[in-house]
Design an enzyme around this catalytic site. Sequence first.
Site, mmCIF file in Angstrom:
data_model
loop_
_atom_site.group_PDB
_atom_site.id
_atom_site.type_symbol
_atom_site.label_atom_id
_atom_site.label_comp_id
_atom_site.label_asym_id
_atom_site.label_seq_id
_atom_site.Cartn_x
_atom_site.Cartn_y
_atom_site.Cartn_z
ATOM 1 N N CYS A 172 75.580 1.041 -5.009
ATOM 2 C CA CYS A 172 74.295 1.734 -5.175
ATOM 3 C C CYS A 172 73.565 1.233 -6.413
ATOM 4 O O CYS A 172 74.108 1.282 -7.520
ATOM 5 C CB CYS A 172 74.519 3.237 -5.270
ATOM 6 S SG CYS A 172 72.991 4.169 -5.476
ATOM 7 N N ARG A 196 71.870 4.284 -9.558
ATOM 8 C CA ARG A 196 72.768 5.212 -10.247
ATOM 9 C C ARG A 196 72.238 5.717 -11.584
ATOM 10 O O ARG A 196 72.872 6.573 -12.213
ATOM 11 C CB ARG A 196 74.129 4.548 -10.441
ATOM 12 C CG ARG A 196 74.942 4.489 -9.170
ATOM 13 C CD ARG A 196 76.248 3.745 -9.392
ATOM 14 N NE ARG A 196 76.111 2.315 -9.182
ATOM 15 C CZ ARG A 196 77.025 1.424 -9.546
ATOM 16 N NH1 ARG A 196 78.123 1.825 -10.181
ATOM 17 N NH2 ARG A 196 76.847 0.140 -9.287
ATOM 18 N N TRP A 234 66.878 8.318 -2.699
ATOM 19 C CA TRP A 234 65.636 8.024 -1.991
ATOM 20 C C TRP A 234 65.666 6.550 -1.604
ATOM 21 O O TRP A 234 66.498 5.775 -2.089
ATOM 22 C CB TRP A 234 64.404 8.339 -2.845
ATOM 23 C CG TRP A 234 64.446 7.758 -4.225
ATOM 24 C CD1 TRP A 234 64.223 6.468 -4.596
ATOM 25 C CD2 TRP A 234 64.760 8.470 -5.425
ATOM 26 N NE1 TRP A 234 64.369 6.319 -5.950
ATOM 27 C CE2 TRP A 234 64.695 7.536 -6.486
ATOM 28 C CE3 TRP A 234 65.067 9.803 -5.715
ATOM 29 C CZ2 TRP A 234 64.934 7.893 -7.811
ATOM 30 C CZ3 TRP A 234 65.310 10.148 -7.028
ATOM 31 C CH2 TRP A 234 65.242 9.213 -8.056
ATOM 32 N N GLU A 281 65.169 -1.580 1.944
ATOM 33 C CA GLU A 281 66.124 -1.040 2.908
ATOM 34 C C GLU A 281 65.476 -0.874 4.283
ATOM 35 O O GLU A 281 66.119 -1.089 5.314
ATOM 36 C CB GLU A 281 66.674 0.292 2.428
ATOM 37 C CG GLU A 281 67.519 0.207 1.169
ATOM 38 C CD GLU A 281 67.969 1.581 0.728
ATOM 39 O OE1 GLU A 281 68.840 2.164 1.400
ATOM 40 O OE2 GLU A 281 67.443 2.075 -0.286
#
Length: 378
Positions: A81, A84, A254, A259
């Site tokens: 991720c 973070r 979010w 993506e």
Amino acid sequence: MPPPAPAPPPGTPGGHGAVGSLPQEAERFVRQFHREQPQAGDVERRIREVLAEIGRTGTYTHSPAELASGARVAWRNAARCIGRLYWRSLVVRDLREVSDADTIAAECFEHLRLADNGGRVRPVVSVFAPDRPGRPGPRIVNDQLVRYAGHRTPEGRWIGDPRGAGLTAQAVDLGWKRDDEPFQVLPLMVRDRPGAGPEWYELPDGAVTEVPLRHPDHAWFAELGLRWYAVPAISDMVLEIGGIRYPAAPFNGWYMGTEIGARNLADTERYDLLPAVADRLGIDRSSERTLWRDRALVELNVAVLHSFQEAGVTMADHHTESERFLRHIAQESRHGRPTPADWSWIVPPVSGAATPVFHRYYDPVDPSLRPAYLARES
């Protein structure tokens, strides 16, 4: 934000899939919690309480503060991720008393409403009943709370999202009615006890915000009829804290624009829209040297970022999020903590070399790092 790294193989005894035994993992977590939360009280006393409870019952119960801290640190530990920096802001919903399918579904829909927050998307995790000795916790079948259906026509053409094909077939077998709409939201499927089939639930009005996709410079883009949902809530991973496994713990951050624009809508095994976008842009596709894929990819990502901004829905761009990730690394370094990261997931799929996260190495991924969000095995 991409989902965290998958789980390592199950470890040693305890039946919880932990790296060590349950008493070892429990003590390790309690010491970590008290180290980071010095106001929590006497660590040795809490360890004695936890070990005694394990001795009596084969398990133990986290305090609300331990649960909240564990869920946030699990996000901090998520090597895949990039977002973070905001791990401390995670809203933790303690729903451990909930284990029946109807209530789980209702709380998942409330999760989506709370996370959506009128477009100002906030990170949320909803933690349902844990696995107990001889009493497994509930499971959410869907990999995300919101996912689009997908199926292949008899002529071999895909309608919708191929990623959702397995869930679509499962939902149809349960009695759900599929249509030929390319962005049909799948029902939520929940299994609340071993050996039982899942129950399915249509997502109610108001639970899902979808953003129609437009391009700031090309009016024809709206004719493609594209849209995407606002909240990416991962729902098929296990939250493991101190050896206790919470198999139903949907969580969201979010979206980062790439993506959707560079993966969900562009990948050949997903919506595969680059040829259509390139043709509408009038780009020559006769040779790879025209870079038609690259040019179409950029415009598709421009449309995604523009549309979410115009709709007032939170979304990060990959350049800004890359800078924020380096800030996160610096903050963690000041606390004496490593920042494990999977380079192949941290570097964005568009213009990777133009972002600062491309040009450096990262702390290696430690599969034993806990708390963690782990791939569910069953």
